[in-house]
Design an enzyme around this catalytic site. Structure first.
Site: not given
Length: 390
Positions: A275, A328
């Site tokens: 991320h 995700e």
């Protein structure tokens, strides 16, 4: 003594910032923040994860728009106000089939439909409106986005759109409009958790886009159209289905190690991991892993096994990277388990993030100042003589 450091900045000279504005605070906000080193993010003064565990979408929507969580009476009044806004005007409903034919992807069609909806509802520039009028426009756009997305999806499948139901919660109504069937309590609960966890997440690309447009005084629909365009990029909102593609590519537990080793050593990105902000596990991943566990099933068990091996192999082969599971990975597992098709994963993300966008739009509109940064010119030095035309 010799001088140290950079020379003083001259008047009018732009401040040089890192690429992507990384680490640069461009404004003040009371809406929320992401603390990447800690693996924590919040809406107003509350943990976003705790809100997802304990509250409804409409509660959090009230929090971001009104600055406080609603009590029972405030909740009932807010629900009474916003749920009828889910319905589209006749002109917009009539135009949706043509939009679906020309822009088959629901997120692409949403941009066109939002522009039309804003015009049909007579949305005026933020600059010309007082606070109550701006809030009313933002509420309407937030309420209509799930309806527009569900309608675009069904029309793209040659199915009739399903009108919204005012008696269903935000998540249950969204699933109902997509499938035409009232969802189970468990599926509505799981999607509610996902939606709350993605309502806001700091000054990400789409939120910043919405604020830049809002700073020009444009109407709310225009601001959200721009945000949707930013979200459509694969580096921002396009990864949940790709994380499921990883599970499909591996296929069976016996292939986990060989497949992952080949991907990591060849430098391929492992979707669902890493991320831009978090330097530890994404707190949204923890929430959705727990949600997936409660839904259960072989797909969840396989995802857990793959996640564990990815983290072990990344630590072994790429120890300097420090990559962790992001939102995700389990978002795709949860949405698939609840019956959402993969092409609706990113649109579903947009159906909640619109609330965060609009909260930021309202906050930016109060500034009454356009965002207009400079750029450092690095081309050939001007002025140079213009050559004569041939």
């Amino acid at each position: 003594m010799p001088s140290t450091g950079s020379p003083p900045r001259q008047p009018g000279e732009p401040i040089v910032v890192p690429p992507g504005l990384s680490g640069v605070a461009v404004t003040d906000t009371t809406i929320g923040d992401v603390r990447g080193q800690e693996g924590f993010y919040h809406y107003r003064q509350y943990s976003a994860v705790e809100l997802a565990e304990q509250r409804t979408v409409e509660d959090v929507w009230h929090l971001l728009f009104e600055g406080e969580l609603p009590d029972a009476q405030q909740r009932a009044e807010f629900v009474r106000q916003v749920r009828p806004m889910r319905h589209l005007s006749r002109g917009v409903r009539t135009a949706l089939p043509a939009i679906a034919r020309t822009r088959p992807a629901p997120l692409d069609g949403l941009r066109t439909a939002l522009s039309l909806s804003g015009a049909a509802d007579g949305l005026r520039p933020l600059w010309d409106l007082d606070e109550p009028a701006r809030r009313a426009d933002a509420l309407r756009i937030c309420a209509q986005v799930p309806t527009l997305l569900a309608a675009q999806h069904r029309l793209g499948k040659d199915l009739e759109p399903v009108p919204p139901r005012d008696d269903l919660s935000y998540a249950a109504n969204y699933l109902f409009m997509l499938t035409g069937e009232e969802p189970s309590e468990q599926h509505a609960w799981a999607i509610e958790r996902y939606l709350i966890s993605t309502i806001d997440h700091g000054f990400n690309a789409s939120t910043f886009t919405a604020r830049v447009i809002a700073s020009t005084g444009a109407d709310v629909a225009a601001c959200v159209v721009g945000a949707v365009g930013a979200l459509s990029g694969p580096l921002h909102g396009g990864a949940p289905s790709r994380a499921l593609d990883l599970l499909d590519a591996i296929g069976t537990p016996e292939r986990i190690d060989s497949y992952l080793r080949e991907q990591i050593t060849s430098g391929e990105r492992i979707m669902g991991f890493g991320h831009a902000v978090y330097r530890t596990e994404d707190p949204r991943s923890r929430l959705l892993r727990e949600t997936a566990h409660q839904l259960g099933g072989q797909r969840v068990d396989f995802a857990v096994e793959v996640e564990a091996r990815v983290l072990d192999l990344l630590a072994e082969l790429k120890p300097e990277r420090g990559l962790y599971t992001n939102v995700e990975f389990y978002a795709g597992v949860v949405m698939e388990d609840c019956g959402l098709p993969r092409e609706m994963f990113t649109p579903t993300f947009a159906s909640s993030r619109v609330i965060g966008w609009c909260a930021h739009i309202l906050e930016q509109a109060r500034e009454r100042k356009i965002i207009r940064p400079g750029a450092r010119y690095v081309g050939p030095p001007p002025p140079q003589p213009v050559p004569a035309s041939a």
